[in-house]
Design an enzyme around this catalytic site. Structure first.
Site, PDB file in Angstrom:
ATOM      1  CB  SER A  50      42.135  -0.860  65.997  1.00 49.36           C
ATOM      2  OG  SER A  50      42.023  -0.153  64.999  1.00 49.36           O
ATOM      3  CE  LYS A  53      40.916  -2.201  62.714  1.00 45.61           C
ATOM      4  NZ  LYS A  53      42.151  -1.442  62.500  1.00 45.61           N
ATOM      5  CB  SER A 105      45.447  -2.191  63.243  1.00 40.58           C
ATOM      6  OG  SER A 105      43.832  -1.731  63.660  1.00 40.58           O
TER       7      SER A 105
END
Length: 259
Positions: A50, A53, A105
């Site tokens: 993640s 991102k 997230s």
């Protein structure tokens, strides 16, 4: 005289051993200059989970209007695992999607951001790879916006550091990743209050970002920022046994070097 003892004797004055870091790949960077203060396999291609991102949100802030109303597609609304529980047909402000992606997230939020800004997630990922290259990245290749497992989706500790360095220059981005808690201000559905996944914000007083990431392939990852005495450092640890401890040790090492 042994080779080991010789190396000790000729070690330059003031030189100290590097910090203890459990991560397979890591980098510590001065945010002001881009100078690398510590690195381990920093250009090695690895799944970034993640931490992806950061790139998604940076482009969202650059090319979107935070007040834009985004209609959530079937694809975005059905994107699983970490999410802010969007549902198809829901109308959400782009600013709330960016907050949800960075603080909580949200995988679903990332898909919605990409579709709104670029028309499709697939096209948006081309922008992501190009953005990394433009900033000096040498390794990254993105095939989705959220870091869900994909055999050709990878980045490196160095690439993630330079992207985070650029992103932290944007006040809206920096404010989001610094927040322990945030509100999705214009969202009508649940949840409206979200908690940051970055535990370093609670355990290290100088921490002010950035993004966690975890998958089986990537292991525990963290892109972190800390500021002390007007010096900002960016630390990245990938596949770490102690991502928050690794990051704190990197920061303390860096602040001792720069004082």
């Amino acid at each position: 005289m042994s080779i080991f003892l010789s190396l000790i004797l000729i070690q330059p004055a003031g030189c100290s051993a590097g910090p203890h870091v459990t991560a397979d790949a890591a980098v510590l960077m001065d945010a002001a200059t881009g100078k690398v203060l510590f690195e381990r396999q920093s250009h090695q291609a690895r799944p970034p989970a993640s931490t992806t991102k950061i790139v998604t949100a940076l482009l969202g802030f650059e090319y979107g209007d935070l007040e834009d109303e985004v209609i959530i597609s079937q694809k975005a609304g059905s994107t699983g695992e970490a999410s802010i529980h969007l549902f198809p047909g829901e109308r959400v402000a782009l600013g709330d999607l960016l907050t949800g992606a960075l603080v909580r997230s949200g995988n679903d939020a990332c898909v919605a951001i990409a579709e709104h800004v670029a028309g499709s997630e697939e096209f948006f990922t081309l922008w992501m790879t190009a953005k990394s290259r433009i900033m000096g990245g040498q390794t990254s290749q993105f095939f989705n916006t959220n870091g869900l497992p994909h055999k050709q989706h990878w980045s490196s500790a160095y690439d993630l550091a330079i992207v985070a360095r650029e992103a932290m220059r944007r006040p809206e981005f920096a404010a989001a990743v610094k927040s322990r808690h945030a509100q999705l201000k214009k969202r009508q559905g649940w949840p409206r209050e979200i908690k940051n996944t970055n535990a370093l914000l609670w355990t290290y007083p100088f921490a002010d970002g950035v993004k966690t990431g975890t998958t089986r392939a990537a292991g525990a990852c963290l892109v972190a920022s800390a500021t002390k005495n007007n010096i900002q450092l960016i630390a990245v640890v990938l596949h770490s046994d102690d991502r928050f401890g690794d990051s704190q040790r990197l920061f303390e090492y860096g602040f001792n070097l720069t004082r």
